[in-house]
Scaffold this motif. Structure first.
Motif, PDB file in Angstrom:
ATOM      1  N   UNK A 281       0.824  -1.219   0.000  1.00 13.40           N
ATOM      2  CA  UNK A 281       0.000   0.000   0.000  1.00 13.40           C
ATOM      3  C   UNK A 281       0.856   1.266   0.000  1.00 13.40           C
ATOM      4  N   UNK A 282       2.097   1.153   0.472  1.00 13.52           N
ATOM      5  CA  UNK A 282       2.967   2.333   0.548  1.00 13.52           C
ATOM      6  C   UNK A 282       3.664   2.635  -0.775  1.00 13.52           C
ATOM      7  N   UNK A 283       3.693   1.660  -1.669  1.00 16.51           N
ATOM      8  CA  UNK A 283       4.373   1.878  -2.955  1.00 16.51           C
ATOM      9  C   UNK A 283       3.376   1.806  -4.104  1.00 16.51           C
ATOM     10  N   UNK A 284       2.129   2.127  -3.811  1.00 18.03           N
ATOM     11  CA  UNK A 284       1.081   2.035  -4.834  1.00 18.03           C
ATOM     12  C   UNK A 284       1.358   2.954  -6.020  1.00 18.03           C
ATOM     13  N   UNK A 285       2.137   4.002  -5.797  1.00 18.50           N
ATOM     14  CA  UNK A 285       2.442   4.936  -6.887  1.00 18.50           C
ATOM     15  C   UNK A 285       3.604   4.489  -7.748  1.00 18.50           C
ATOM     16  N   UNK A 286       4.182   3.366  -7.439  1.00 17.48           N
ATOM     17  CA  UNK A 286       5.326   2.859  -8.210  1.00 17.48           C
ATOM     18  C   UNK A 286       4.962   1.477  -8.751  1.00 17.48           C
ATOM     19  N   UNK A 287       4.400   1.412  -9.943  1.00 18.18           N
ATOM     20  CA  UNK A 287       3.885   0.149 -10.498  1.00 18.18           C
ATOM     21  C   UNK A 287       4.938  -0.955 -10.566  1.00 18.18           C
ATOM     22  N   UNK A 288       6.169  -0.607 -10.934  1.00 17.93           N
ATOM     23  CA  UNK A 288       7.195  -1.629 -11.079  1.00 17.93           C
ATOM     24  C   UNK A 288       7.505  -2.281  -9.728  1.00 17.93           C
ATOM     25  N   UNK A 289       7.647  -1.437  -8.689  1.00 20.20           N
ATOM     26  CA  UNK A 289       7.927  -1.979  -7.362  1.00 20.20           C
ATOM     27  C   UNK A 289       6.743  -2.786  -6.842  1.00 20.20           C
TER      28      UNK A 289
ATOM     29  N   UNK B  80       6.909  -6.731  -5.745  1.00 21.73           N
ATOM     30  CA  UNK B  80       6.504  -7.153  -4.407  1.00 21.73           C
ATOM     31  C   UNK B  80       5.372  -8.173  -4.460  1.00 21.73           C
ATOM     32  N   UNK B  81       4.400  -7.940  -5.351  1.00 21.42           N
ATOM     33  CA  UNK B  81       3.282  -8.870  -5.467  1.00 21.42           C
ATOM     34  C   UNK B  81       3.770 -10.231  -5.951  1.00 21.42           C
ATOM     35  N   UNK B  82       4.766 -10.228  -6.840  1.00 24.22           N
ATOM     36  CA  UNK B  82       5.326 -11.490  -7.327  1.00 24.22           C
ATOM     37  C   UNK B  82       5.991 -12.251  -6.187  1.00 24.22           C
ATOM     38  N   UNK B  83       6.682 -11.532  -5.308  1.00 28.74           N
ATOM     39  CA  UNK B  83       7.322 -12.186  -4.158  1.00 28.74           C
ATOM     40  C   UNK B  83       6.268 -12.753  -3.215  1.00 28.74           C
ATOM     41  N   UNK B  84       5.199 -12.003  -2.996  1.00 26.32           N
ATOM     42  CA  UNK B  84       4.114 -12.480  -2.132  1.00 26.32           C
ATOM     43  C   UNK B  84       3.495 -13.750  -2.710  1.00 26.32           C
TER      44      UNK B  84
END
Length: 238
Positions: A58-66, A70-74
């Protein structure tokens, strides 16, 4: 002298049998301990890490690549937890004496047997009420198809990794087997193994799809509808 020799031989056999029983109990005890450690230490830590990463998303919602990374790691952590849970089940239920065998255990045993021919253990994931919702006839077809698929991966694909997923839910029994081998030779026009797998699906009003893997290998998708109101397969447990 003959009677004395026979008595000594019988005693030796009895001692050997007791020794095998003791070794089996020790092995089962070690497996239970490893299973507990995997659940209490490894899975809990992975689950906590996944939750932490979810809160960071939720803290990096403005950075699509990050966010995507992160979602891939999750997602990878979630898949790892599923694999470990399947491993725990196999450790706790494999080679139990005087026990009726459910479909989950039979799948784990089959994957374990394939390790010898493949040269490595296939990853096995199981979801849904496999022991309670899959009838005996479906279970027999499923095991036969999986055995054939693993055999093909060992004999023809020259794969170094195989992932097996078995899922029972929403009225469907699904088996997927994916490997990273060389794929099916396009010159192959006839295969009794593939024909048998397709026939087993059709006998259950199901379907078989085999497609090229990405980036390599083969992806097998075998499905069969589950009848409504079916009970557990013989020997099954919830």
């Amino acid at each position: 002298m003959v009677k004395s020799f026979a008595d000594q031989a019988a005693l030796a056999l009895e001692i050997a049998e007791h020794r095998r029983d003791a070794e089996q109990l020790a092995l089962l005890g070690d497996r239970d301990r490893i299973a507990r450690d995997l659940h209490d230490l490894v899975i809990q830590r992975l689950f906590a890490d996944a939750l932490t990463l979810q809160s960071v998303l939720s803290r990096v919602s403005g950075r699509p690549e990050a966010t995507e990374r992160l979602q891939r790691v999750v997602d990878d952590l979630d898949d790892t937890i599923k694999v470990i849970r399947s491993t725990i089940f196999g450790l706790q239920h494999r080679d139990r004496p005087s026990r009726r065998t459910g479909l989950r255990s039979r799948l784990a045993a089959l994957a374990d047997e394939a390790t010898t021919t493949l040269g490595f253990p296939p990853a096995l994931r199981m979801t849904g009420l496999i022991d309670t919702d899959v009838p005996a006839r479906h279970a027999d077809h499923l095991l036969a198809v999986l055995r054939e698929a693993l055999s093909n991966a060992a004999r023809h694909a020259h794969a170094t990794a195989v992932e097996v997923t078995v899922a029972a839910g929403e009225g469907t029994l699904r088996l997927t087997v994916a490997d990273n081998g060389r794929g099916i030779d396009p010159r192959t026009t006839r295969s009794s193994g593939l024909t048998n797998m397709r026939t087993r699906a059709e006998e259950l009003n199901g379907n078989l799809d085999i497609t090229p893997g990405n980036p390599s290998g083969t992806h097998l998708d075998w499905t069969a509808p589950l009848p409504r109101g079916t009970g557990p397969a013989p020997g099954g447990h919830a």
